[in-house]
Design a protein around this motif. Sequence first.
Motif, PDB file in Angstrom:
ATOM      1  N   ASN A 236       0.844  -1.102   0.099  1.00 38.89           N
ATOM      2  CA  ASN A 236      -0.020   0.057  -0.058  1.00 38.89           C
ATOM      3  C   ASN A 236       0.787   1.106  -0.055  1.00 38.89           C
ATOM      4  OD1 ASN A 236       0.698  -0.721   2.612  1.00 38.89           O
ATOM      5  ND2 ASN A 236      -0.818   0.342   3.495  1.00 38.89           N
ATOM      6  N   SER A 237       2.081   1.185  -0.391  1.00 38.95           N
ATOM      7  CA  SER A 237       2.947   2.314  -0.449  1.00 38.95           C
ATOM      8  C   SER A 237       3.203   2.550  -1.843  1.00 38.95           C
ATOM      9  CB  SER A 237       4.432   1.931   0.340  1.00 38.95           C
ATOM     10  OG  SER A 237       4.919   1.035  -0.357  1.00 38.95           O
TER      11      SER A 237
ATOM     12  N   ILE B 292      10.113   6.789  -1.236  1.00 36.38           N
ATOM     13  CA  ILE B 292       8.719   5.970  -0.764  1.00 36.38           C
ATOM     14  C   ILE B 292       7.700   6.799   0.006  1.00 36.38           C
ATOM     15  CG2 ILE B 292       7.811   3.712   0.141  1.00 36.38           C
ATOM     16  CD1 ILE B 292      10.637   2.425  -0.307  1.00 36.38           C
ATOM     17  N   THR B 293       6.500   6.665  -0.082  1.00 36.25           N
ATOM     18  CA  THR B 293       5.574   7.282   0.644  1.00 36.25           C
ATOM     19  C   THR B 293       4.494   6.296   0.912  1.00 36.25           C
ATOM     20  OG1 THR B 293       5.792   9.562  -0.303  1.00 36.25           O
ATOM     21  CG2 THR B 293       3.925   9.379   0.703  1.00 36.25           C
ATOM     22  N   LYS B 294       4.065   6.196   2.196  1.00 37.15           N
ATOM     23  CA  LYS B 294       3.048   5.224   2.781  1.00 37.15           C
ATOM     24  C   LYS B 294       1.786   6.163   3.536  1.00 37.15           C
ATOM     25  CE  LYS B 294       2.136   1.444   5.837  1.00 37.15           C
ATOM     26  NZ  LYS B 294       2.838   0.423   6.825  1.00 37.15           N
ATOM     27  N   GLY B 295       0.719   5.887   3.063  1.00 38.87           N
ATOM     28  CA  GLY B 295      -0.421   6.504   3.413  1.00 38.87           C
ATOM     29  C   GLY B 295      -0.505   7.884   3.119  1.00 38.87           C
ATOM     30  N   LYS B 296      -1.868   8.728   3.436  1.00 37.39           N
ATOM     31  CA  LYS B 296      -1.983   9.868   2.959  1.00 37.39           C
ATOM     32  C   LYS B 296      -2.270  10.639   4.246  1.00 37.39           C
ATOM     33  CE  LYS B 296      -4.243   8.990  -1.281  1.00 37.39           C
ATOM     34  NZ  LYS B 296      -5.592   9.174  -2.232  1.00 37.39           N
ATOM     35  N   SER B 297      -1.475  12.039   4.217  1.00 36.82           N
ATOM     36  CA  SER B 297      -1.255  12.687   5.512  1.00 36.82           C
ATOM     37  C   SER B 297      -1.109  13.967   5.126  1.00 36.82           C
ATOM     38  CB  SER B 297      -0.491  12.107   6.505  1.00 36.82           C
ATOM     39  OG  SER B 297      -0.354  12.998   7.596  1.00 36.82           O
ATOM     40  N   GLU B 298      -1.357  15.004   5.851  1.00 36.16           N
ATOM     41  CA  GLU B 298      -0.919  16.488   5.447  1.00 36.16           C
ATOM     42  C   GLU B 298       0.629  16.692   5.912  1.00 36.16           C
ATOM     43  OE1 GLU B 298      -2.889  19.199   7.596  1.00 36.16           O
ATOM     44  OE2 GLU B 298      -4.833  18.851   6.728  1.00 36.16           O
ATOM     45  N   THR B 299       1.150  15.737   6.825  1.00 33.53           N
ATOM     46  CA  THR B 299       2.496  15.701   7.193  1.00 33.53           C
ATOM     47  C   THR B 299       3.087  14.508   7.480  1.00 33.53           C
ATOM     48  OG1 THR B 299       2.153  16.221   9.397  1.00 33.53           O
ATOM     49  CG2 THR B 299       2.371  18.266   7.842  1.00 33.53           C
ATOM     50  N   TYR B 300       4.129  14.099   7.358  1.00 38.55           N
ATOM     51  CA  TYR B 300       4.766  12.888   7.451  1.00 38.55           C
ATOM     52  C   TYR B 300       6.316  12.839   7.989  1.00 38.55           C
ATOM     53  CZ  TYR B 300       1.920  11.542   3.187  1.00 38.55           C
ATOM     54  OH  TYR B 300       1.021  11.256   2.602  1.00 38.55           O
ATOM     55  N   PRO B 301       6.324  11.996   8.909  1.00 34.68           N
ATOM     56  CA  PRO B 301       7.793  11.552   9.528  1.00 34.68           C
ATOM     57  C   PRO B 301       8.445  11.163   8.395  1.00 34.68           C
ATOM     58  CG  PRO B 301       6.481   9.964  10.200  1.00 34.68           C
ATOM     59  CD  PRO B 301       5.429  10.978   9.558  1.00 34.68           C
TER      60      PRO B 301
ATOM     61  N   LYS C 192      11.810  -1.050   8.609  1.00 33.48           N
ATOM     62  CA  LYS C 192      10.972  -1.684   9.639  1.00 33.48           C
ATOM     63  C   LYS C 192      10.105  -0.521   9.948  1.00 33.48           C
ATOM     64  CE  LYS C 192      11.570  -4.732  11.831  1.00 33.48           C
ATOM     65  NZ  LYS C 192      11.135  -6.095  11.816  1.00 33.48           N
ATOM     66  N   CYS C 193      10.372   0.707  10.131  1.00 38.60           N
ATOM     67  CA  CYS C 193       9.381   1.634  10.274  1.00 38.60           C
ATOM     68  C   CYS C 193       8.473   1.875   9.225  1.00 38.60           C
ATOM     69  CB  CYS C 193      10.148   3.163  10.603  1.00 38.60           C
ATOM     70  SG  CYS C 193      11.054   3.186  12.180  1.00 38.60           S
TER      71      CYS C 193
ATOM     72  N   ILE D 161       4.189   7.631   6.479  1.00 38.32           N
ATOM     73  CA  ILE D 161       5.619   7.871   6.801  1.00 38.32           C
ATOM     74  C   ILE D 161       6.266   7.775   5.354  1.00 38.32           C
ATOM     75  CG2 ILE D 161       6.009   5.420   6.683  1.00 38.32           C
ATOM     76  CD1 ILE D 161       8.529   6.010   8.709  1.00 38.32           C
ATOM     77  N   LYS D 162       7.287   8.824   5.282  1.00 37.11           N
ATOM     78  CA  LYS D 162       8.051   8.780   4.312  1.00 37.11           C
ATOM     79  C   LYS D 162       9.549   7.895   4.360  1.00 37.11           C
ATOM     80  CE  LYS D 162       5.967  12.378   1.272  1.00 37.11           C
ATOM     81  NZ  LYS D 162       6.252  13.752   0.493  1.00 37.11           N
ATOM     82  N   VAL D 163      10.137   7.577   3.195  1.00 34.75           N
ATOM     83  CA  VAL D 163      11.435   7.098   3.309  1.00 34.75           C
ATOM     84  C   VAL D 163      12.311   7.299   1.982  1.00 34.75           C
ATOM     85  CG1 VAL D 163      12.899   5.113   3.497  1.00 34.75           C
ATOM     86  CG2 VAL D 163      10.773   5.245   4.838  1.00 34.75           C
ATOM     87  N   ALA D 164      13.418   7.625   2.159  1.00 37.91           N
ATOM     88  CA  ALA D 164      14.248   8.076   1.045  1.00 37.91           C
ATOM     89  C   ALA D 164      15.544   7.296   0.958  1.00 37.91           C
ATOM     90  CB  ALA D 164      14.455   9.552   0.797  1.00 37.91           C
TER      91      ALA D 164
END
Length: 325
Positions: free
Chosen positions: A36-37, A50-59, A111-112, A119-122
Motif C-alpha cells: 500500500n505504499s 517511498i510514501t506510505k499513507g495519506k497525510s498532511e505531514t509525514y515523518p 522496519k518503520c 511515513i516517508k522514506v528516501a
Amino acid sequence: MNYKLLKQLYKIHSKSGFEGEIITFICKWTSKNVPNSKLDLDWNTGNIYITKGKSETYPCIVAHLDQVQEHHPTDFIAIETRDLIFGYSHKERKFCGLGADDKNGIWLALKCLQRFDEIKVAFFVSEEVGCIGSSKAKMDFFEDCRFVIQPDRRGSNDLVTSISGLSLCSDEFIKDIQPQMFGYKETYGLMTDIEQLKEQGLNVSCVNLSCGYYEPHTDNEYTDKKDLLNCLRFIEHIISNCKKTYRHKAEYDERAYLNFAYSSWDIYDELFEIIREALLADPTLTPSDIYAFYGTDYPFTMDDFAMVYEDAMNEILYEKQEDWQ
C-alpha cells in the motif's frame, strides 16, 4: 527480534556506484511487504522515494545505499551471535565488512515503513564518495515532512545536531524527542546526506543517529544488536510522539563551529585508534587505502591522513620493540 532482513541486506555488496542489486532488492521487498505504499525510483540517479499513507505531514527517514568495502567474497555470510552480527568468509578464513554503514539505516527505515501508517522514506546512492545521490535529491519530496531522521552514525548514543558548524535542528525538536530516555546525547558530526539536504534548502529539523555499528569501513565491522534495537525504539518514539512540523532554517552556528574546530584533537584521537586497529589487522594498508576508506568521514586532507597513519605505524613499531626487549 528477527534479523533475517538485516542479514539479507548485509549479503548484498553495494559499493559506491554499483548499487543496482540493493536498489532492486528494496523495490521488490517494498512491493511485497508494503504493497500500500507508493515507490518512486529515480532512474537518472538510482535514488528511491517511498510514501506510505495519506497525510498532511509525514515523518521521514533517509539512509544511503552504498558501502565502502571494495571486496565481498562469494561465500560471505552474516553470522549472528547472542549479542553481535559480523561478516565472515569460510573460504578466505577472514572477517568481512558488513556494510552496516549504512545498511543498518536501511533496515531501520524499512522496519518503520512496515510499522507506521503514514511515513516517508528516501534512499540515496553514493553517499560515501561525496553525497552524490542526495545532491541530486528531489527536494519537493520533503515539502510535507515534519522532520527528517538519518540513522548513519557509528556507536550507540550520538545525536548529531550540527555538522561542521551547520545547525541541523531546532531546540524545540531536541527537547520534544527526549533523547536522554534512550541514552542519546547531542554532538557534532561529519558529512552525510542530511547536511546536503539542509544546504539545498530543507527547512525542517534533521538529526543523525548512532545505529549500532562499529569499526565501519573495515573488515572488522560489526553490529551490536542491542544498540541497533535501541535506535529503532528511539526512532519509533520520535515518530509516535512528534506530530507537528519542526521548522528549522539551516544556518552556521558560530558556537557549534568553534566546538567543532576545537575538537579536532578528539577527532584525531578517534582516527588514530581506527587506523591503528586497521594496521594491526592488515599491515599492508597504505595511507591512500586509509584515505579511501575514511576520507569522507573526517575533515582531514590526504596529508593529514598520512600524518596520522605515520603516527599510528610508529606506535605499533614501538610496541613491537618493547615486546622484543
